[in-house]
Write an enzyme that holds these catalytic residues in place. Structure first.
Site, PDB file in Angstrom:
ATOM      1  CB  SER A 144      17.823  27.760   4.891  1.00  0.00           C
ATOM      2  OG  SER A 144      18.441  27.270   6.035  1.00  0.00           O
ATOM      3  CG  HIS A 165      22.565  31.450   4.995  1.00  0.00           C
ATOM      4  ND1 HIS A 165      22.691  30.796   3.794  1.00  0.00           N
ATOM      5  CD2 HIS A 165      21.987  30.553   5.842  1.00  0.00           C
ATOM      6  CE1 HIS A 165      22.223  29.567   3.912  1.00  0.00           C
ATOM      7  NE2 HIS A 165      21.788  29.390   5.140  1.00  0.00           N
ATOM      8  CD  GLU A 177      24.805  32.188   0.830  1.00  0.00           C
ATOM      9  OE1 GLU A 177      25.031  31.681  -0.275  1.00  0.00           O
ATOM     10  OE2 GLU A 177      23.742  31.971   1.449  1.00  0.00           O
ATOM     11  CG  ASN A 215      20.646  26.872   1.407  1.00  0.00           C
ATOM     12  OD1 ASN A 215      21.531  26.004   1.426  1.00  0.00           O
ATOM     13  ND2 ASN A 215      20.170  27.414   2.498  1.00  0.00           N
TER      14      ASN A 215
HETATM   15  N1  CAA Z   1      33.118  21.379  15.603  1.00  0.00           N
HETATM   16  C1  CAA Z   1      34.463  21.333  15.617  1.00  0.00           C
HETATM   17  N2  CAA Z   1      35.186  20.506  14.822  1.00  0.00           N
HETATM   18  C2  CAA Z   1      34.488  19.707  13.992  1.00  0.00           C
HETATM   19  C3  CAA Z   1      33.083  19.702  13.919  1.00  0.00           C
HETATM   20  C4  CAA Z   1      32.397  20.589  14.782  1.00  0.00           C
HETATM   21  N3  CAA Z   1      31.053  20.673  14.812  1.00  0.00           N
HETATM   22  N4  CAA Z   1      32.689  18.804  13.001  1.00  0.00           N
HETATM   23  C5  CAA Z   1      33.795  18.263  12.491  1.00  0.00           C
HETATM   24  N5  CAA Z   1      34.891  18.783  13.090  1.00  0.00           N
HETATM   25  C6  CAA Z   1      36.295  18.470  12.820  1.00  0.00           C
HETATM   26  C7  CAA Z   1      36.657  17.089  13.308  1.00  0.00           C
HETATM   27  O1  CAA Z   1      37.082  17.102  14.648  1.00  0.00           O
HETATM   28  C8  CAA Z   1      37.807  16.698  12.380  1.00  0.00           C
HETATM   29  O2  CAA Z   1      38.995  17.230  12.881  1.00  0.00           O
HETATM   30  P1  CAA Z   1      40.398  16.511  12.538  1.00  0.00           P
HETATM   31  O3  CAA Z   1      40.650  16.772  11.108  1.00  0.00           O
HETATM   32  O4  CAA Z   1      41.365  17.172  13.438  1.00  0.00           O
HETATM   33  O5  CAA Z   1      40.185  15.065  12.857  1.00  0.00           O
HETATM   34  C9  CAA Z   1      37.471  17.451  11.081  1.00  0.00           C
HETATM   35  O6  CAA Z   1      36.482  18.431  11.404  1.00  0.00           O
HETATM   36  C10 CAA Z   1      36.898  16.526  10.059  1.00  0.00           C
HETATM   37  O7  CAA Z   1      35.774  15.855  10.622  1.00  0.00           O
HETATM   38  P2  CAA Z   1      35.457  14.330  10.395  1.00  0.00           P
HETATM   39  O8  CAA Z   1      36.722  13.546  10.217  1.00  0.00           O
HETATM   40  O9  CAA Z   1      34.517  13.892  11.474  1.00  0.00           O
HETATM   41  O10 CAA Z   1      34.577  14.291   9.081  1.00  0.00           O
HETATM   42  P3  CAA Z   1      34.788  14.990   7.688  1.00  0.00           P
HETATM   43  O11 CAA Z   1      36.189  14.940   7.223  1.00  0.00           O
HETATM   44  O12 CAA Z   1      33.729  14.425   6.818  1.00  0.00           O
HETATM   45  O13 CAA Z   1      34.427  16.523   7.945  1.00  0.00           O
HETATM   46  C11 CAA Z   1      32.636  18.031   7.704  1.00  0.00           C
HETATM   47  C12 CAA Z   1      33.225  16.893   8.508  1.00  0.00           C
HETATM   48  C13 CAA Z   1      33.486  19.293   7.883  1.00  0.00           C
HETATM   49  C14 CAA Z   1      31.247  18.273   8.267  1.00  0.00           C
HETATM   50  C15 CAA Z   1      32.608  17.645   6.185  1.00  0.00           C
HETATM   51  O14 CAA Z   1      32.030  16.386   6.032  1.00  0.00           O
HETATM   52  C16 CAA Z   1      31.839  18.614   5.332  1.00  0.00           C
HETATM   53  O15 CAA Z   1      32.336  19.672   4.946  1.00  0.00           O
HETATM   54  N6  CAA Z   1      30.569  18.249   4.969  1.00  0.00           N
HETATM   55  C17 CAA Z   1      29.711  19.072   4.152  1.00  0.00           C
HETATM   56  C18 CAA Z   1      29.046  20.103   5.005  1.00  0.00           C
HETATM   57  C19 CAA Z   1      28.188  21.020   4.192  1.00  0.00           C
HETATM   58  O16 CAA Z   1      28.003  20.906   2.997  1.00  0.00           O
HETATM   59  N7  CAA Z   1      27.579  22.005   4.896  1.00  0.00           N
HETATM   60  C20 CAA Z   1      26.670  22.921   4.321  1.00  0.00           C
HETATM   61  C21 CAA Z   1      25.267  22.440   4.574  1.00  0.00           C
HETATM   62  S1  CAA Z   1      24.052  23.500   3.866  1.00  0.00           S
HETATM   63  C22 CAA Z   1      23.898  24.738   4.995  1.00  0.00           C
HETATM   64  O17 CAA Z   1      24.487  24.733   6.035  1.00  0.00           O
HETATM   65  C23 CAA Z   1      22.986  25.847   4.621  1.00  0.00           C
HETATM   66  C24 CAA Z   1      21.550  25.708   4.930  1.00  0.00           C
HETATM   67  O18 CAA Z   1      20.909  26.765   5.047  1.00  0.00           O
HETATM   68  C25 CAA Z   1      20.851  24.418   5.020  1.00  0.00           C
HETATM   69  P1  NAD Z   2      17.213  23.454  15.035  1.00  0.00           P
HETATM   70  O1  NAD Z   2      15.889  22.783  14.963  1.00  0.00           O
HETATM   71  O2  NAD Z   2      18.427  22.652  15.297  1.00  0.00           O
HETATM   72  O3  NAD Z   2      17.167  24.623  16.141  1.00  0.00           O
HETATM   73  C1  NAD Z   2      16.172  25.589  16.232  1.00  0.00           C
HETATM   74  C2  NAD Z   2      16.100  26.025  17.677  1.00  0.00           C
HETATM   75  O4  NAD Z   2      15.261  27.190  17.767  1.00  0.00           O
HETATM   76  C3  NAD Z   2      15.486  24.961  18.602  1.00  0.00           C
HETATM   77  O5  NAD Z   2      16.387  24.705  19.669  1.00  0.00           O
HETATM   78  C4  NAD Z   2      14.176  25.591  19.087  1.00  0.00           C
HETATM   79  O6  NAD Z   2      13.847  25.238  20.409  1.00  0.00           O
HETATM   80  C5  NAD Z   2      14.524  27.072  18.975  1.00  0.00           C
HETATM   81  N1  NAD Z   2      13.360  27.968  18.873  1.00  0.00           N
HETATM   82  C6  NAD Z   2      12.229  27.806  18.155  1.00  0.00           C
HETATM   83  N2  NAD Z   2      11.424  28.872  18.322  1.00  0.00           N
HETATM   84  C7  NAD Z   2      12.056  29.731  19.160  1.00  0.00           C
HETATM   85  C8  NAD Z   2      11.746  30.998  19.716  1.00  0.00           C
HETATM   86  N3  NAD Z   2      10.599  31.601  19.431  1.00  0.00           N
HETATM   87  N4  NAD Z   2      12.654  31.591  20.529  1.00  0.00           N
HETATM   88  C9  NAD Z   2      13.841  30.989  20.835  1.00  0.00           C
HETATM   89  N5  NAD Z   2      14.177  29.778  20.327  1.00  0.00           N
HETATM   90  C10 NAD Z   2      13.309  29.157  19.518  1.00  0.00           C
HETATM   91  O7  NAD Z   2      17.355  24.272  13.670  1.00  0.00           O
HETATM   92  P2  NAD Z   2      18.694  24.758  12.938  1.00  0.00           P
HETATM   93  O8  NAD Z   2      19.140  23.697  12.020  1.00  0.00           O
HETATM   94  O9  NAD Z   2      19.617  25.318  13.944  1.00  0.00           O
HETATM   95  O10 NAD Z   2      18.114  25.938  12.029  1.00  0.00           O
HETATM   96  C11 NAD Z   2      17.829  27.209  12.559  1.00  0.00           C
HETATM   97  C12 NAD Z   2      17.727  28.215  11.431  1.00  0.00           C
HETATM   98  O11 NAD Z   2      18.959  28.230  10.690  1.00  0.00           O
HETATM   99  C13 NAD Z   2      16.634  27.931  10.415  1.00  0.00           C
HETATM  100  O12 NAD Z   2      16.135  29.145   9.925  1.00  0.00           O
HETATM  101  C14 NAD Z   2      17.390  27.178   9.316  1.00  0.00           C
HETATM  102  O13 NAD Z   2      16.758  27.262   8.068  1.00  0.00           O
HETATM  103  C15 NAD Z   2      18.697  27.921   9.326  1.00  0.00           C
HETATM  104  N6  NAD Z   2      19.855  27.166   8.814  1.00  0.00           N
HETATM  105  C16 NAD Z   2      19.956  25.826   9.042  1.00  0.00           C
HETATM  106  C17 NAD Z   2      21.082  25.139   8.576  1.00  0.00           C
HETATM  107  C18 NAD Z   2      21.267  23.664   8.807  1.00  0.00           C
HETATM  108  O14 NAD Z   2      22.118  23.064   8.155  1.00  0.00           O
HETATM  109  N7  NAD Z   2      20.503  23.032   9.697  1.00  0.00           N
HETATM  110  C19 NAD Z   2      22.099  25.843   7.915  1.00  0.00           C
HETATM  111  C20 NAD Z   2      21.972  27.233   7.731  1.00  0.00           C
HETATM  112  C21 NAD Z   2      20.823  27.883   8.169  1.00  0.00           C
END
Ligand code: CAA
Ligand code: NAD
Length: 309
Positions: A144, A165, A177, A215
């Protein structure tokens, strides 16, 4: 081009000059992201090996993939539940699991890493697996916030190394990405663009900069929401409602923080704070540090800013 070392020029392989068709994928880490990546790769006809530390974790990963596939099947095969069940079964059968990454990477075209957000741990894993993977194999990290160049430099395949990503939940989020370092070959980049499209996602590219595109914008916003709450300016419930109804976001910032995982968000912000401690956007949060210390990581542990059943 300070990153381009002499070692890199020497290691520039003939494999990097060819675009490869990715068919076999190893996913390292079977958590939130790794499970999703394995699922979308298998759904689109790739064979996948999912690797994690224990068989118990992998059994949980497979269960969550199955549940997600059932949701997808319910929509995709609404009129034909039998076809839906066979889609779920066929996709699951394309995913095998392993606790020994070194013994499975040799037959992969692509290794996608999605383990804990810790540069040292990621570098150690890539360095070790570099010796076992085939020459043409592309390594990619789903990090991330960490520097892809640093991970590439832990291997001898800097030309076949990039960031890939994905977004959570992977089956639903259309974006990937692709991060090209100064050493990533154009053919590696193109192979990853083709793979991204083959799994039904939309690729964008970004330089190897902290947080890439999403991010770099999203995490400061989430941290700013926490600061608003910590100052007592508004409740977390009202902040969430405000951003959903006032800005059209699908989730409020506290719902999203819990969904992403507070441990992951803390790793991101701590890393950036260490890199640029004066930046007001990169300041750590007391409430998040406390929740993480109590192992309340969000939805995945049953409690974070909110409680989950
Ligand atoms: N697998 C399959 N289907 C899924 C699912 C999953 N894991 N999660 C949700 N769905 C489906 C549901 O079954 C539902 O289907 P229907 O429309 O047929 O009912 C649909 O998606 C909508 O789900 P919900 O009604 O439960 O809830 P929602 O409308 O709020 O949608 C969501 C869920 C898609 C997660 C939506 O809330 C959303 O887009 N949230 C924002 C997510 C976001 O911003 N993600 C980025 C995070 S940052 C990141 O990932 C990067 C990082 O490095 C940290
Ligand atoms: P998570 O904690 O759900 O899962 C991480 C997994 O990696 C765990 O099951 C752990 O047991 C396993 N693990 C740790 N060390 C390991 C090793 N040496 N070999 C094999 N497996 C190992 O974390 P996550 O949310 O899936 O995030 C994983 C990566 O993806 C991170 O780099 C995170 O920044 C990135 N990411 C996270 C998100 C998010 O929304 N959570 C979105 C995009 C990217």
């Amino acid at each position: 081009m300070a990153f381009v070392t002499r070692q890199f020029v020497r290691s520039m392989s003939s494999a990097a000059a060819k675009k490869i068709v990715i068919k076999h994928v190893t996913v390292l880490g079977g958590g939130l992201m790794g499970s999703g990546i394995a699922q979308v790769a298998a759904t689109s006809g790739h064979t996948v090996v999912l690797v994690d530390q224990t068989d118990e974790i992998l059994a949980k990963s497979k269960k969550s993939i199955e549940e997600s596939l059932k949701k997808v099947a319910k929509k995709k095969f609404a009129e034909d539940p039998k076809a839906g069940a066979s889609f779920v079964e066929k996709t699951l059968s394309s995913i095998t699991t392993s606790t020994d990454a070194a013994s499975v990477v040799h037959s992969s075209d692509l290794v996608v890493e999605a383990i804990v957000e810790n540069l040292q741990v990621k570098n150690e894993l890539f360095q070790r697996l570099d010796k076992f993977a085939a020459e043409h194999t592309i390594f990619a990290s789903n990090t991330s916030s960490l520097q892809i160049t640093s991970m590439a430099n832990a291997t001898t395949r800097q030309d076949r190394f990039a960031g890939l990503h994905f977004f959570n939940p992977v089956p639903m989020m259309k974006l990937v990405e692709i991060i090209k370092t100064p050493m990533t070959s154009q053919k590696t980049f193109e192979s990853l663009v083709d793979f991204t499209k083959a799994i039904g996602k939309h690729p964008v590219s970004c330089k190897d900069t902290p947080g890439f595109i999403v991010n770099r914008l999203l995490v400061p916003y989430l941290m700013e929401a926490i600061r608003l709450y910590e100052r007592g300016d508004a409740s977390k419930e009202d902040i969430d409602i405000a951003m959903k109804l006032g800005a059209g976001y699908p989730m409020g910032p506290f719902e999203l923080l819990d969904y992403v995982g507070l441990d992951t968000t803390k790793f991101i912000i701590d890393g950036w704070h260490e890199m640029d401690s004066k930046n007001p956007l990169f300041q750590p949060s007391q409430s998040m540090n406390k929740l993480v210390a109590e192992k309340k990581f969000g939805k995945k542990t049953g409690e974070g800013y909110y409680k989950y059943k």
